[in-house]
Design a protein around this motif. Structure first.
Motif, mmCIF file in Angstrom:
data_model
loop_
_atom_site.group_PDB
_atom_site.id
_atom_site.type_symbol
_atom_site.label_atom_id
_atom_site.label_comp_id
_atom_site.label_asym_id
_atom_site.label_seq_id
_atom_site.Cartn_x
_atom_site.Cartn_y
_atom_site.Cartn_z
ATOM 1 N N ARG A 154 3.986 15.627 -12.200
ATOM 2 C CA ARG A 154 4.617 14.341 -11.866
ATOM 3 C C ARG A 154 6.039 14.280 -12.419
ATOM 4 O O ARG A 154 6.951 13.784 -11.755
ATOM 5 C CB ARG A 154 3.764 13.183 -12.414
ATOM 6 C CG ARG A 154 4.248 11.813 -11.952
ATOM 7 C CD ARG A 154 3.293 10.705 -12.350
ATOM 8 N NE ARG A 154 2.040 10.726 -11.614
ATOM 9 C CZ ARG A 154 1.911 10.360 -10.344
ATOM 10 N NH1 ARG A 154 2.969 9.963 -9.650
ATOM 11 N NH2 ARG A 154 0.727 10.391 -9.755
ATOM 12 N N GLU A 155 6.239 14.795 -13.622
ATOM 13 C CA GLU A 155 7.569 14.807 -14.225
ATOM 14 C C GLU A 155 8.552 15.620 -13.383
ATOM 15 O O GLU A 155 9.743 15.308 -13.322
ATOM 16 C CB GLU A 155 7.484 15.389 -15.636
ATOM 17 C CG GLU A 155 8.822 15.451 -16.365
ATOM 18 C CD GLU A 155 8.709 16.114 -17.721
ATOM 19 O OE1 GLU A 155 9.761 16.329 -18.357
ATOM 20 O OE2 GLU A 155 7.587 16.427 -18.150
ATOM 21 N N HIS A 156 8.052 16.652 -12.730
ATOM 22 C CA HIS A 156 8.898 17.539 -11.934
ATOM 23 C C HIS A 156 8.615 17.399 -10.438
ATOM 24 O O HIS A 156 8.802 18.348 -9.672
ATOM 25 C CB HIS A 156 8.686 18.990 -12.371
ATOM 26 C CG HIS A 156 9.084 19.254 -13.785
ATOM 27 N ND1 HIS A 156 8.222 19.075 -14.845
ATOM 28 C CD2 HIS A 156 10.252 19.673 -14.320
ATOM 29 C CE1 HIS A 156 8.836 19.382 -15.966
ATOM 30 N NE2 HIS A 156 10.072 19.741 -15.684
#
Length: 208
Positions: free
Chosen positions: A105-107
């Motif tokens: 999700r961060e990337h």
């Protein structure tokens, strides 16, 4: 008379800083909705506050840039997932998957770019496939050891079961991280862990 002009010593910190700025700038542009294929090197350089020549001092082309961005995410998620051992149990597997979902999700913007470019660039496609192959090999190894210890049923087809849970699981994580509601990440990770645990690691033995 000898010249007293001194050549400036290379500054590794400055080089690393420029590289980090380019990587961060690209990720910002992707998060803001830029299409990686249409994203120009001049635009990336301007966002990073560096000259176009500086870009080429660090990256051969945009493909190498994308692979560097994706490599960090891939290595982090692989480390989380591969650290899990069956003896740690189902709850620990759930936590591991939740960690992987968090990394994805961060990337998410980088993931979308990888998926986009992989449709026409064999280098990117092979890079991502190599990552899945590593985790597939790792999962087969762990299942085989568990099978030898009598914890995983002997009738589990290690290669077939692993392809289903790894490839299917990765696509599901991708979808959750790029299109799913973050509030559902914990429930998603639990369901994925249950499927892995009871579908392969602790599958009931075939009664036939």
């Amino acid at each position: 008379m000898p010249s007293i002009t001194r050549r400036r010593a290379p500054n590794p910190g400055r080089r690393n800083s420029a590289e980090a700025e380019i990587l961060a700038a690209t990720q910002r542009l992707l998060i803001d909705g830029a299409n990686f294929t249409e994203l120009g090197i001049q635009q990336i350089s301007a966002e990073a506050g560096v000259a176009r020549s500086t870009f080429y001092a660090h990256f051969r082309d945009k493909t190498e840039l994308l692979l560097r961005l994706a490599a960090t995410m891939r290595e982090t998620s692989f480390a989380i997932a591969s650290a899990w051992e069956p003896t740690a149990g189902l709850d620990s597997l759930t936590e591991a998957f939740l960690g992987v979902v968090g990394v994805y999700r961060e990337h998410a913007a980088v993931l979308r770019a990888v998926a986009e470019v992989a449709t026409y660039d064999a280098i990117v496609r092979d890079f991502w496939s190599e990552g899945l192959t590593r985790f597939t090999d790792r999962t087969i190894e762990v299942l085989r050891e568990d099978q030898k210890a009598g914890r995983t049923p002997a009738d589990v087809d290690l290669v077939g079961a692993t392809r289903v849970i790894v490839i299917g699981g990765e696509r599901a994580i991708f979808d959750q991280a790029t299109a799913g509601d973050p509030s559902g990440d914990a429930a998603f990770a639990r369901e994925l862990a249950l499927i892995w645990w009871y579908g392969a690691y602790r599958r009931p033995a075939d009664p036939r």
